[in-house]
Design an enzyme around this catalytic site. Structure first.
Site, PDB file in Angstrom:
ATOM      1  N   GLU A   1       0.807  -1.219   0.000  1.00 29.22           N
ATOM      2  CA  GLU A   1       0.000   0.000   0.000  1.00 29.22           C
ATOM      3  C   GLU A   1       0.843   1.273   0.000  1.00 29.22           C
ATOM      4  OE1 GLU A   1      -2.795  -0.496   3.246  1.00 29.22           O
ATOM      5  OE2 GLU A   1      -4.072  -1.779   2.006  1.00 29.22           O
TER       6      GLU A   1
ATOM      7  N   TYR B   1      -5.301  -9.860   3.862  1.00 27.54           N
ATOM      8  CA  TYR B   1      -4.109  -9.909   3.020  1.00 27.54           C
ATOM      9  C   TYR B   1      -3.691 -11.349   2.788  1.00 27.54           C
ATOM     10  CZ  TYR B   1       0.657  -9.003   1.392  1.00 27.54           C
ATOM     11  OH  TYR B   1       1.804  -8.958   0.651  1.00 27.54           O
ATOM     12  N   VAL B   2      -3.285 -11.634   1.551  1.00 28.61           N
ATOM     13  CA  VAL B   2      -2.718 -12.922   1.175  1.00 28.61           C
ATOM     14  C   VAL B   2      -1.404 -12.628   0.466  1.00 28.61           C
ATOM     15  CG1 VAL B   2      -3.022 -14.995  -0.247  1.00 28.61           C
ATOM     16  CG2 VAL B   2      -4.981 -14.012   0.957  1.00 28.61           C
TER      17      VAL B   2
ATOM     18  N   GLY C   1      -4.743 -15.575  -6.448  1.00 29.94           N
ATOM     19  CA  GLY C   1      -5.275 -16.273  -7.619  1.00 29.94           C
ATOM     20  C   GLY C   1      -5.736 -17.678  -7.290  1.00 29.94           C
TER      21      GLY C   1
ATOM     22  N   ILE D   1      -8.027 -17.803  -2.137  1.00 32.47           N
ATOM     23  CA  ILE D   1      -7.793 -17.813  -0.698  1.00 32.47           C
ATOM     24  C   ILE D   1      -8.395 -16.556  -0.067  1.00 32.47           C
ATOM     25  CG2 ILE D   1      -6.022 -17.762   1.105  1.00 32.47           C
ATOM     26  CD1 ILE D   1      -4.238 -19.397  -0.876  1.00 32.47           C
ATOM     27  N   GLY D   2      -8.204 -15.403  -0.703  1.00 30.94           N
ATOM     28  CA  GLY D   2      -8.771 -14.162  -0.185  1.00 30.94           C
ATOM     29  C   GLY D   2     -10.285 -14.227  -0.088  1.00 30.94           C
TER      30      GLY D   2
ATOM     31  N   ASN E   1      -6.393   0.261  -6.115  1.00 28.68           N
ATOM     32  CA  ASN E   1      -6.320  -1.201  -6.058  1.00 28.68           C
ATOM     33  C   ASN E   1      -7.464  -1.802  -6.886  1.00 28.68           C
ATOM     34  OD1 ASN E   1      -6.018  -3.889  -5.427  1.00 28.68           O
ATOM     35  ND2 ASN E   1      -5.776  -3.559  -3.227  1.00 28.68           N
ATOM     36  N   LYS E   2      -7.321  -1.703  -8.189  1.00 27.88           N
ATOM     37  CA  LYS E   2      -8.388  -2.109  -9.118  1.00 27.88           C
ATOM     38  C   LYS E   2      -8.794  -3.581  -8.989  1.00 27.88           C
ATOM     39  CE  LYS E   2      -8.546   2.009 -10.808  1.00 27.88           C
ATOM     40  NZ  LYS E   2      -9.393   2.954 -10.137  1.00 27.88           N
TER      41      LYS E   2
ATOM     42  N   TYR F   1     -14.602  -6.806  -4.967  1.00 31.27           N
ATOM     43  CA  TYR F   1     -15.619  -6.374  -4.016  1.00 31.27           C
ATOM     44  C   TYR F   1     -16.942  -6.038  -4.718  1.00 31.27           C
ATOM     45  CZ  TYR F   1     -11.703  -6.099  -0.757  1.00 31.27           C
ATOM     46  OH  TYR F   1     -10.617  -6.391   0.019  1.00 31.27           O
TER      47      TYR F   1
END
Length: 150
Positions: A30, A86-87, A93, A96-97, A124-125, A131
């Site tokens: 970030e 966070y992963v 991919g 997991i998130g 953070n596209k 989301y």
């Protein structure tokens, strides 16, 4: 995408060093690594103020986490604030998130929360698209206000 064997479980005190390491990775992602002032000792002292889940590979490596806590919003009542999810980059991919977020949502439902809120950086596209895909409302009207070092 790799087939990663992992489990999601409640974080314990002995996981705090790994969680803090992931928090620092997230801060670097970030573009604000200097903002992390938390410590393992502080997390242990303040452990009753938050809940956390960790993603643990079968070999014991912690590769992701979610940290959240109860809040009360006057308009809706009891809610959950997801502070960080966070992963590690090399494991992204693998859904997991999404699995981690599902566990947080399940916790919110089980605890009669009326809302789950979190933030995402406007650049953070991939996260924003994810989301939106799950039905989250992204609000561009409200501005964050932080008062540091109180």
């Amino acid at each position: 995408m790799n087939n990663i064997n992992y489990k999601i479980r409640t974080a314990e005190k002995n996981d705090f060093p790994a969680v803090l390491s992931l928090i620092k990775e997230l801060a670097l992602f970030e573009k604000a690594p200097e903002k992390v002032t938390n410590s393992v000792e502080q997390m242990k002292e303040e452990k009753d103020l938050f809940k956390a889940l960790v993603v643990e590979k079968n070999d014991g490596e912690i590769i992701g986490f979610a940290l959240y806590y109860f809040v009360y919003y006057t308009w809706v009542g009891k809610s959950l604030y997801l502070d960080d999810l966070y992963v590690k980059e090399k494991y992204r991919g693998n859904q997991i998130g999404g699995a981690l977020l599902d566990k947080v949502i399940k916790f919110g439902k089980e605890n009669n929360c009326k809302r789950i809120r979190w933030q995402v950086l406007n650049w953070n596209k991939p996260a924003i698209e994810f989301y939106k895909k799950i039905g989250a409302n992204l609000d561009d009207e409200w501005i964050n206000c932080d008062l540091e070092d109180v």
